[in-house]
Design a protein around this motif. Sequence first.
Motif, PDB file in Angstrom:
ATOM      1  N   ALA A 281       0.656  -1.060   0.021  1.00 15.83           N
ATOM      2  CA  ALA A 281       0.007  -0.009  -0.244  1.00 15.83           C
ATOM      3  C   ALA A 281       0.663   1.395   0.034  1.00 15.83           C
ATOM      4  O   ALA A 281       0.371   2.361  -0.175  1.00 15.83           O
ATOM      5  N   ILE A 282       2.024   1.060   0.469  1.00 12.75           N
ATOM      6  CA  ILE A 282       2.915   2.199   0.250  1.00 12.75           C
ATOM      7  C   ILE A 282       3.636   2.736  -0.841  1.00 12.75           C
ATOM      8  O   ILE A 282       4.394   3.702  -1.033  1.00 12.75           O
ATOM      9  N   GLN A 283       3.290   1.774  -2.106  1.00 19.07           N
ATOM     10  CA  GLN A 283       4.149   1.883  -2.999  1.00 19.07           C
ATOM     11  C   GLN A 283       3.276   2.518  -4.121  1.00 19.07           C
ATOM     12  O   GLN A 283       1.993   1.931  -4.491  1.00 19.07           O
ATOM     13  N   PRO A 284       3.584   3.724  -5.004  1.00 17.98           N
ATOM     14  CA  PRO A 284       2.471   4.326  -5.971  1.00 17.98           C
ATOM     15  C   PRO A 284       2.100   3.427  -7.209  1.00 17.98           C
ATOM     16  O   PRO A 284       1.146   3.285  -7.546  1.00 17.98           O
ATOM     17  N   ILE A 285       3.054   2.273  -7.605  1.00 17.48           N
ATOM     18  CA  ILE A 285       2.862   1.395  -8.593  1.00 17.48           C
ATOM     19  C   ILE A 285       1.566   0.717  -8.285  1.00 17.48           C
ATOM     20  O   ILE A 285       1.013   0.186  -9.174  1.00 17.48           O
ATOM     21  N   ALA A 292      -5.238   4.484 -13.490  1.00 16.94           N
ATOM     22  CA  ALA A 292      -5.493   4.523 -15.069  1.00 16.94           C
ATOM     23  C   ALA A 292      -6.792   4.691 -15.163  1.00 16.94           C
ATOM     24  O   ALA A 292      -7.386   5.257 -16.271  1.00 16.94           O
ATOM     25  N   HIS A 293      -7.939   4.355 -14.495  1.00 15.13           N
ATOM     26  CA  HIS A 293      -9.284   4.612 -14.551  1.00 15.13           C
ATOM     27  C   HIS A 293      -9.460   6.382 -14.607  1.00 15.13           C
ATOM     28  O   HIS A 293     -10.114   6.833 -15.395  1.00 15.13           O
ATOM     29  N   LEU A 294      -8.692   6.884 -13.433  1.00 11.54           N
ATOM     30  CA  LEU A 294      -8.931   8.331 -13.512  1.00 11.54           C
ATOM     31  C   LEU A 294      -8.142   8.959 -14.551  1.00 11.54           C
ATOM     32  O   LEU A 294      -8.843   9.965 -15.185  1.00 11.54           O
ATOM     33  N   PHE A 295      -7.394   8.491 -15.302  1.00 12.72           N
ATOM     34  CA  PHE A 295      -6.762   8.838 -16.728  1.00 12.72           C
ATOM     35  C   PHE A 295      -7.961   8.904 -17.675  1.00 12.72           C
ATOM     36  O   PHE A 295      -8.075   9.900 -18.403  1.00 12.72           O
ATOM     37  N   GLN A 296      -8.658   7.696 -17.791  1.00 14.78           N
ATOM     38  CA  GLN A 296      -9.861   7.643 -18.736  1.00 14.78           C
ATOM     39  C   GLN A 296     -10.809   8.609 -18.345  1.00 14.78           C
ATOM     40  O   GLN A 296     -11.582   9.032 -19.308  1.00 14.78           O
ATOM     41  N   TYR A 297     -11.108   8.847 -17.083  1.00 11.88           N
ATOM     42  CA  TYR A 297     -12.021   9.626 -16.586  1.00 11.88           C
ATOM     43  C   TYR A 297     -11.763  11.109 -17.136  1.00 11.88           C
ATOM     44  O   TYR A 297     -12.708  11.975 -17.590  1.00 11.88           O
ATOM     45  N   ALA A 298     -10.457  11.342 -16.935  1.00 11.16           N
ATOM     46  CA  ALA A 298     -10.177  12.707 -17.241  1.00 11.16           C
ATOM     47  C   ALA A 298     -10.262  13.124 -18.657  1.00 11.16           C
ATOM     48  O   ALA A 298     -10.231  14.209 -19.074  1.00 11.16           O
ATOM     49  N   TYR A 359      -2.422  11.503  -9.504  1.00 12.60           N
ATOM     50  CA  TYR A 359      -2.108  12.778  -9.868  1.00 12.60           C
ATOM     51  C   TYR A 359      -1.582  12.855 -11.376  1.00 12.60           C
ATOM     52  O   TYR A 359      -1.963  13.322 -12.282  1.00 12.60           O
ATOM     53  N   ASP A 360      -0.280  12.155 -11.452  1.00  7.79           N
ATOM     54  CA  ASP A 360       0.423  12.096 -12.677  1.00  7.79           C
ATOM     55  C   ASP A 360       1.167  10.738 -12.824  1.00  7.79           C
ATOM     56  O   ASP A 360       2.055  10.897 -13.509  1.00  7.79           O
ATOM     57  N   GLY A 361       0.768   9.767 -12.484  1.00 10.92           N
ATOM     58  CA  GLY A 361       1.158   8.426 -12.566  1.00 10.92           C
ATOM     59  C   GLY A 361       2.580   8.439 -11.836  1.00 10.92           C
ATOM     60  O   GLY A 361       3.695   7.983 -12.435  1.00 10.92           O
ATOM     61  N   HIS A 362       2.478   9.170 -10.470  1.00  9.73           N
ATOM     62  CA  HIS A 362       4.150   9.388 -10.015  1.00  9.73           C
ATOM     63  C   HIS A 362       5.072   9.855 -10.708  1.00  9.73           C
ATOM     64  O   HIS A 362       6.028   9.308 -10.943  1.00  9.73           O
ATOM     65  N   MET A 363       4.657  10.967 -11.215  1.00  6.08           N
ATOM     66  CA  MET A 363       5.626  11.920 -11.969  1.00  6.08           C
ATOM     67  C   MET A 363       5.939  11.107 -13.324  1.00  6.08           C
ATOM     68  O   MET A 363       7.182  11.200 -13.904  1.00  6.08           O
ATOM     69  N   GLY A 364       4.675  10.401 -13.962  1.00  3.90           N
ATOM     70  CA  GLY A 364       5.320   9.752 -15.208  1.00  3.90           C
ATOM     71  C   GLY A 364       5.934   8.475 -15.223  1.00  3.90           C
ATOM     72  O   GLY A 364       6.181   7.933 -16.197  1.00  3.90           O
ATOM     73  N   THR A 365       6.199   8.007 -13.891  1.00  7.19           N
ATOM     74  CA  THR A 365       7.145   6.847 -13.631  1.00  7.19           C
ATOM     75  C   THR A 365       6.373   5.406 -13.826  1.00  7.19           C
ATOM     76  O   THR A 365       6.989   4.331 -14.004  1.00  7.19           O
ATOM     77  N   ILE A 366       4.905   5.437 -13.756  1.00  7.98           N
ATOM     78  CA  ILE A 366       4.333   4.241 -13.948  1.00  7.98           C
ATOM     79  C   ILE A 366       4.127   4.287 -15.403  1.00  7.98           C
ATOM     80  O   ILE A 366       4.419   2.934 -16.002  1.00  7.98           O
ATOM     81  N   ASP A 367       3.334   4.794 -16.143  1.00  6.68           N
ATOM     82  CA  ASP A 367       3.124   4.723 -17.642  1.00  6.68           C
ATOM     83  C   ASP A 367       2.362   6.149 -18.074  1.00  6.68           C
ATOM     84  O   ASP A 367       2.004   6.919 -17.037  1.00  6.68           O
ATOM     85  N   SER A 368       2.329   6.255 -19.419  1.00  8.33           N
ATOM     86  CA  SER A 368       1.735   7.455 -19.966  1.00  8.33           C
ATOM     87  C   SER A 368       0.086   7.436 -19.718  1.00  8.33           C
ATOM     88  O   SER A 368      -0.316   8.394 -20.081  1.00  8.33           O
ATOM     89  N   THR A 370      -1.505   6.661 -17.050  1.00  8.75           N
ATOM     90  CA  THR A 370      -1.900   6.640 -15.499  1.00  8.75           C
ATOM     91  C   THR A 370      -2.063   8.192 -15.021  1.00  8.75           C
ATOM     92  O   THR A 370      -1.113   8.831 -15.424  1.00  8.75           O
ATOM     93  N   GLY A 371      -3.189   8.435 -14.314  1.00 11.56           N
ATOM     94  CA  GLY A 371      -3.078   9.901 -13.665  1.00 11.56           C
ATOM     95  C   GLY A 371      -3.855  10.756 -14.250  1.00 11.56           C
ATOM     96  O   GLY A 371      -3.779  10.877 -15.502  1.00 11.56           O
ATOM     97  N   ILE A 372      -4.599  11.642 -13.613  1.00  9.79           N
ATOM     98  CA  ILE A 372      -5.254  12.778 -14.133  1.00  9.79           C
ATOM     99  C   ILE A 372      -4.579  13.532 -14.970  1.00  9.79           C
ATOM    100  O   ILE A 372      -5.036  14.304 -16.232  1.00  9.79           O
ATOM    101  N   LYS A 373      -3.632  14.065 -14.566  1.00 13.37           N
ATOM    102  CA  LYS A 373      -2.539  15.354 -15.281  1.00 13.37           C
ATOM    103  C   LYS A 373      -2.110  14.607 -16.440  1.00 13.37           C
ATOM    104  O   LYS A 373      -1.731  15.435 -17.389  1.00 13.37           O
TER     105      LYS A 373
END
Length: 644
Positions: A281-285, A292-298, A359-368, A370-373
């Motif tokens: 639970a402590i890891q953004p990944i 990924a769902h919030l990316f689609q929503y955004a 927010y931003d896929g943990h500064m873009g480190t997860i993949d392109s 994921t994340g609202i921003k």
Amino acid sequence: MRLLIFLVAGMMCGRVNGQAIKIDAGSVYNLSLESNVSALFDEQEGIDLGKGLDDFKPVSAWFPGWLKPSFFPVEVVVDLGVEHQVDSVAIYDSEGSGLVQVSTGAPGSWSLKVEDRSEKYYQWSISPVNTKTRLLKISLYSALNIKEIIFFGSASRRVGNTPPPPAMVPKRVPFQEFLGVNILVGDPIEYLGFTPWVREYHNWNWDEGNENYGQEAYDYDGFPNNKPKWNPSYAGGGGWHFDRFYTQLQSRNIEIVPCIQGNVAWISGKEMKPISADEEAIQPISYQEHAAHLFQYAARYGSSTIPARQLKTHEQERPKSGLDLVKYIENWNEPDGWWKKREEFFSPFEFAAMLSADYDGHMGTIDSTTGIKSADPNLNVVMGGLSYLNINYLKAIKLWSDVHREGSLPFDVVNLHHYSLTSRNPKEREALSPEEDGLKEKLTSMVDYAKRDMPGKEVWLTEFGYDTNPRSPQGVDKIGRFSSEEVQALWLARSVLEISTTGVDRAAMYMLRDVAVDRGRLYQSSGLLRKVNGEWKPKASWYYMSTLSSVMKDFYFSQDRSRNGVKIYDYVSGDAKKTITVIWSPTSSDKRIKGYKLPVNTRERVVNITRFSSTEPNGTKKALSVKGGEVILEVNESPTFVAY
């Protein structure tokens, strides 16, 4: 190595070498449920280490509470501010025995340094640490009474006495932007004329399968083969069309803030953290599916056009992006809920990790994707509303962000909830008026912290309110001539006025309509509307909110002139040419003051006053003469608006 720690600790006596590291209460973070962790470091001022520790008998203790086993270990993090050489730690035990651990490092990458079984009974246990670190973590594995902990060592570099930055001056927010309400899809939006924005409770599962929780087989594939549906959703029997719903609200100039709450059945239980059993639970990944769902929503409801190859939709829907129907998205609801199970409760570091992914896929480190921003940089991320005013939780999120995001905070809006009650425990609490609760003072403290340490972030209060059924744990009863519905209306209006003075940027009351048939249960009768013969009808509170909105419009708080137990707040118009003074008695006894002389700064001979009515959406109006710079009126517990 563990055996060596115990041997060295056992051989050391009460005398220690080195300097005690001063621990400021503001640098101690409780990562578990609320308890007085500052008691661990509150008795060290002036101790004489030259005499050793044997004669130092601390009194106050940190007791984490009788928690469910799943909430252990409870954890506390100490931020020393700069890197220190930590030589040793002294732990004063009292009653009970159990494992205490001390670790160094950072959230998500701790290194165990000390294990103490807490078996000495009113004695000090001293153990070596011998590590350079800025952060220390203390973990308790059972309900122990630990009375004091002292760390010994010195700063690796000089610690300056830099004063804290001053709190930012809150921006001026007029009522036409400030006042909101909570809603659900299908609510009677024709009653939303009093508000410029709404917070919409929106279950993630509605868009992603709407499967029953707990079953073993699902018709929905889930991540990464997501096929979300919004228009219509999987839920609502095919009748919930969110494109249409959001468009209807936009056509009425009402801004919608979806609160994406809850889990999906194909991951785990409804209120559980959205991670699989084998994820940390402590890891953004771990929150990739949620982000990924919030990316689609955004992508769908934000303003940016997204390449079709990045969009996921059900075959029955046409892929869409850039509908420009949403400006804000909230990523969860009440992650810090103290009543929840451990797998549902987010520690502040855990929630910070999910915020970073969302927010931003943990500064873009997860993949392109994921994340609202990542979908729309112009969208604003509202952190899931905290269930109560908890500065410690906010501070811990900031600490995590300092370590893992180089200080970049993964949200644009600090989001809080607060109900004015004698206790958070439903079995013990009773509703309080906002003034008796100290609502203004509590919120001012929160806003002052956020504006100072989280500059540029808005602060919202997205839940507050009262039940009209007196049998509810937060229900109001009649007071004198005021019925319970009128008391709800009065206390809601006074809450809004108190909130407007604190620097909170937006406030949304709970909620537009009653939730269910009212049997006196919590939150069932908090609405501004109630069902009568199958139709929604306004309560007194709806008329009060409508009046408050129509009278205040582009006015914003200017000054507090309260005196002699009477509340007097001045509001000025955007062009600073008009003033509205709001006056009331902050009591709860149907107090009335006849012939009150209110000073008004005007050359006009007549001012107009507005009073609330339980049947008039714009209140009742009356003209009063100005004599000697004063107007004479009756002051009671219902606010009166004096315009000039």
